[in-house]
Write an enzyme that holds these catalytic residues in place. Structure first.
Site, PDB file in Angstrom:
ATOM      1  N   LYS A 239      -5.053   2.726   3.531  1.00 23.64           N
ATOM      2  CA  LYS A 239      -6.303   2.030   3.179  1.00 23.64           C
ATOM      3  C   LYS A 239      -6.644   0.615   3.600  1.00 23.64           C
ATOM      4  O   LYS A 239      -7.566   0.241   3.868  1.00 23.64           O
ATOM      5  CB  LYS A 239      -5.479   1.372   1.560  1.00 23.64           C
ATOM      6  CG  LYS A 239      -5.515   2.403   0.460  1.00 23.64           C
ATOM      7  CD  LYS A 239      -5.185   1.763  -0.783  1.00 23.64           C
ATOM      8  CE  LYS A 239      -4.884   2.801  -1.955  1.00 23.64           C
ATOM      9  NZ  LYS A 239      -4.324   2.499  -3.155  1.00 23.64           N
ATOM     10  N   ARG A 240      -5.754   0.484   4.914  1.00 19.86           N
ATOM     11  CA  ARG A 240      -5.944  -0.723   5.619  1.00 19.86           C
ATOM     12  C   ARG A 240      -7.178  -0.483   6.618  1.00 19.86           C
ATOM     13  O   ARG A 240      -7.854  -1.309   7.219  1.00 19.86           O
ATOM     14  CB  ARG A 240      -4.671  -0.995   6.641  1.00 19.86           C
ATOM     15  CG  ARG A 240      -4.497  -0.097   7.500  1.00 19.86           C
ATOM     16  CD  ARG A 240      -3.109  -0.734   8.366  1.00 19.86           C
ATOM     17  NE  ARG A 240      -2.895   0.325   9.407  1.00 19.86           N
ATOM     18  CZ  ARG A 240      -1.799   1.439   9.171  1.00 19.86           C
ATOM     19  NH1 ARG A 240      -1.406   1.715   8.061  1.00 19.86           N
ATOM     20  NH2 ARG A 240      -1.543   2.230  10.293  1.00 19.86           N
TER      21      ARG A 240
END
Length: 469
Positions: A239-240
């Site tokens: 997700k980063r």
């Protein structure tokens, strides 16, 4: 032999980018070979599987256009079949009951680690018949003790694993539920799967599954284990790095054609070609052309592809996708121009459909306030006369088209003896609410004459209030 491939995700979360690429490769290979593509939901993990995740997978596949020929099948609906075969293996001596407790097994593994050995089940109950009454047990597969398993992988070439490296796999838990590796084997057999395309994290499962298939006298499919996708920083995609859910790309304004084109090139290539229609992907795709190296995700490349498809796909196709974003904003499109017309003048100016929708709201909905910076600069008292004159000129236009609109604006500037900017910029802010828009002739053409009059009057009121404050 007719080719049958499958995509078999576990419904424990959304359809992620890696899964979508695996699905695409499986789908393409089936289509390229005139075969069938099966969708199977592997939901045996009852604690982690959710109905929401199942729906997210179906939504993602449908949005991408990866339609399935058979399925979706659900493993939880096939438990009777698994239990029937497990019993058959017990009867044939190819599986056995193991009464070792998890505490016993943990202790054995700890000792193995201390001795520098690979932690594994030692086969304690493999040949025992002194089964204790009423005690819980698991059922284990009798893995061959000798020989090797050879996988001729389409991507990695020949992989050879010694059976001495594999222990006796649990195929049924103590609660009676079948385990993942066994269900996969039975499903691939029953569904006639000829080619298994999946992530490299399954390589360790493959020799175990092949041994079970052979114990069942079932045909062994061909395998292709795809490398993982990394973020642009070289670390595992997460997700980063931005969106990793396929549906998040829809929400962020990407076209499915752009996402598919991007995903197909994350590990596969055909010469130096970058842009592929779906038909070209099917024509050129081959499992043996997938590279072994991990692929790095590059959002800039995806954006570039998205812009390409926004400008080159049929406007009706882009419009159908763009409508979704307006619907999400509760914008009524019935009061404004056809979306195709808006796309024609706005697509060059944005990266995504979401942005396109956001900068085009003024075609369909009146704005409450002018952009503060644009109004401060261009809706000053000095703009009052140019706005009044250009309003008069525009209202006199009988045939409302870009050419006549442009002539009216030019006429206003000439009659005032000022440059175009002195008329055009206040008019732009008045008509659109901001200082940015396509050229005024095409922009105003998509707004009705009545709407232009209302908005210029609103700007004049704004100027009057500014003078009086």
């Amino acid at each position: 032999m007719s080719v049958v491939t499958r995509f078999a995700p576990s419904p424990t979360g959304y359809l992620h980018v890696g899964g979508a690429r695996t699905a695409l490769y499986s789908w393409l290979y089936a289509k390229a070979k005139g075969g069938e593509f099966v969708l199977r939901i592997e939901d045996t993990d009852l604690e982690r599987s959710t109905d929401e995740a199942k729906q997210a997978i179906l939504d993602g596949m449908q949005w991408l256009g990866l339609t399935w020929d058979k399925g979706p099948y659900y493993q939880t609906q096939r438990f009777d079949r698994y239990k029937e075969l497990i019993q058959q293996m017990l009867d044939e001596g190819k599986a056995y009951k193991c009464f070792m407790s998890s505490e016993e097994l943990d202790a054995i593994r700890e000792k193995q680690k201390e001795n520098g050995e690979k932690p594994r089940y030692p086969g304690t109950w493999r040949d025992r018949t002194d089964h204790p009454e009423g005690q819980p047990f698991v059922i284990r597969f009798k893995n061959p003790l000798e020989g090797t398993v050879v996988i001729n992988d389409h991507i990695r070439g020949k992989i050879e694993i010694s059976n001495s490296e594999l222990d006796d796999l649990i195929i049924q838990r103590s609660d009676g539920s079948p385990t993942y590796n066994f269900c996969v084997v039975v499903d691939d057999w029953d569904m006639g799967i000829t080619h298994v395309v999946r992530g490299e994290d399954h390589i360790n499962n493959t020799p175990r599954q092949i041994n079970i298939l052979e114990a069942l006298s079932a045909p062994v499919p061909e395998y292709a284990h795809v490398s993982m996708i990394l973020g642009d920083d070289g670390k595992k995609l997460s997700k980063r790095h931005g969106a990793v859910s396929v549906m998040q790309y829809r929400d962020d304004g990407y076209l499915p054609q752009a996402v598919l084109n991007y995903l197909v090139r994350l590990g596969w290539s055909h010469g130096d070609q970058e842009i592929f229609s779906l038909e070209e992907m099917i024509e050129f795709f081959d499992l043996d052309a997938i590279g072994q190296s991990a692929s790095a995700f590059n959002t800039e490349k995806l954006v570039w592809l998205n812009q390409h498809y926004m400008k080159t796909l049929p406007a009706s196709e882009v419009a159908s996708r763009l409508k979704w974003h307006f619907d999400e904003m509760n914008i009524d499109l019935a009061t404004g121009p056809a979306l195709e017309s808006v796309i024609a003048i706005q697509a060059d100016r944005v990266k995504t459909l979401k942005e396109l929708a956001e900068i085009s709201i003024y075609f369909y909905q009146d704005f409450e306030d002018f952009d503060a910076n644009a109004a401060k600069k261009h809706l000053r008292p000095v703009a009052k006369e140019p706005l009044e004159v250009v309003k008069e000129k525009l209202l006199a236009v009988e045939d409302w088209n870009p050419e006549n609109i442009s002539a009216a604006i030019n006429d206003a500037a000439e009659s005032l003896g000022v440059g175009m900017g002195k008329v055009g910029m206040p008019l732009r802010v008045a008509a659109t609410g901001s200082g940015n828009s396509p050229s005024l002739d095409v922009t105003l053409n998509l707004l009705s004459k009545v709407k232009i009059e209302e908005r210029i009057n609103k700007a004049l009121t704004f100027i009057a209030n500014r003078e009086n404050s």
